[in-house]
Design a protein around this motif. Sequence first.
Motif: not given
Lengths: 263, 168
Positions: A148-151, A174-175, A236-241
């Motif tokens: 989602i943080l991609n222009s 900004n993230a 900046t802190n994600i793991g399980s999806i």
Amino acid sequence: MLFLLLLVISLYMTIQSHAFHKSQFVNSANVVSGTIYEETNNLKEYLHLKSENEMLAKENARLKQTLYNSEIIIDSAFKVNPQLRIATDYNVFQTKIIRNNYNKKENYLTIKGGAKNGFTKDMGVINSRGVIGIVENVSNHYATVQSILNSKTRIDAKVSNSNHFGTIVWDGKNAGFVQLIDIPKLAKLHKGDSIVTGGESTIFPENIPIGVVDKVYASKTSNFYTISVRLFNDMTNIGSIYLIENVNLQEIKQLEEATLNDE
Amino acid sequence: MNSTLIINIFRFVSLLLLQVVLFDNIDLFGFVTPYPYILFILLYPLNSNRSGLILASFFLGLILDGFNNSGGVQAAACVSLAYFRESFLKFSFGISYEYHMMKITDKISTELLTYLGISILFHHLIFYSLEIFNLQFTLEILLRTVLSSALTLIFIIILIFLTKTAKK
């Protein structure tokens, strides 16, 4: 000569990667980078086990509460009420991120699992806190996700409990924040209103959380707001999806194409 | 197979691995990442084939682009650095660098620092301009270039120092 040839090739690939709806020729959804990222992640994972665990337990509690209060389930063994017909519009897969990225303008994540696990391009990626991105490249055992943080990312969204639809974009700054554009100025907005995925998306189901309204910018030259949205997720802190597959996607696409051809 | 070739293959693989596993994870102030893997290009033997260097640099950059999903950004920056390396060498060590055939890392001199500094700045400027690819962010491109270059330089000096002491 060799220099110019190679420079032109690499510049061509650069421009391709910046263009909309174009994926990279070379990407991290391959055996070599996938294996290396997976091994590195196996080591790093331990640092976040505690917070990850806590998040999953909270999610479990929330889901149990929903289940116990829902009409679909009739007893504590989660037996489904036979009176209700439940449509399976979406399949959900579970996996994890093995390489996160958030400090560029065009961020991609690498995840474990690929075509062999049934993952395909354009599946939605979420976790318990909200939207994370959309699957971009898939190999046999790994896949890349356009964050989602991609222009380049565009996600249909709306203001919760209303029918004002807009689009989520990211300005690359900004993230912690994304921008919601194309919301008409007629909409009544308050700081703290929830922003969720809209019903027009073929990728995400409706009402998946994204973030909350942080600031509203009204431009004098347009009839639309630009809204700064604070993400629920700490990207900046994600793991399980979870990966979400829209079962009817093929049908929807065929219909849309047929309609276009008719015109 | 001669020893120079083996050393260079070893450098290629180990610097790439270090970059991917270690340096890509460094994220100072949220936007500063060092790229010491270009040490491969900087230390490539002075007397060897230039086309070989350019081709090797292209694949070095391209592989990292694959890891980072960045199109051909690193490849473009690496190929350019490989092409202009000779000019940077001449500028820093003087016209006679070829005749001396010295090992450029023999001692950490002002000349060596100039050579490393210019090369790193050049590579990083191309890299960040192409990666961000937006004039709106010119200031950010320059800021990232300068800060990342400084960090890269520090790590490159540490790497040179470590390999030197290991040899002794």
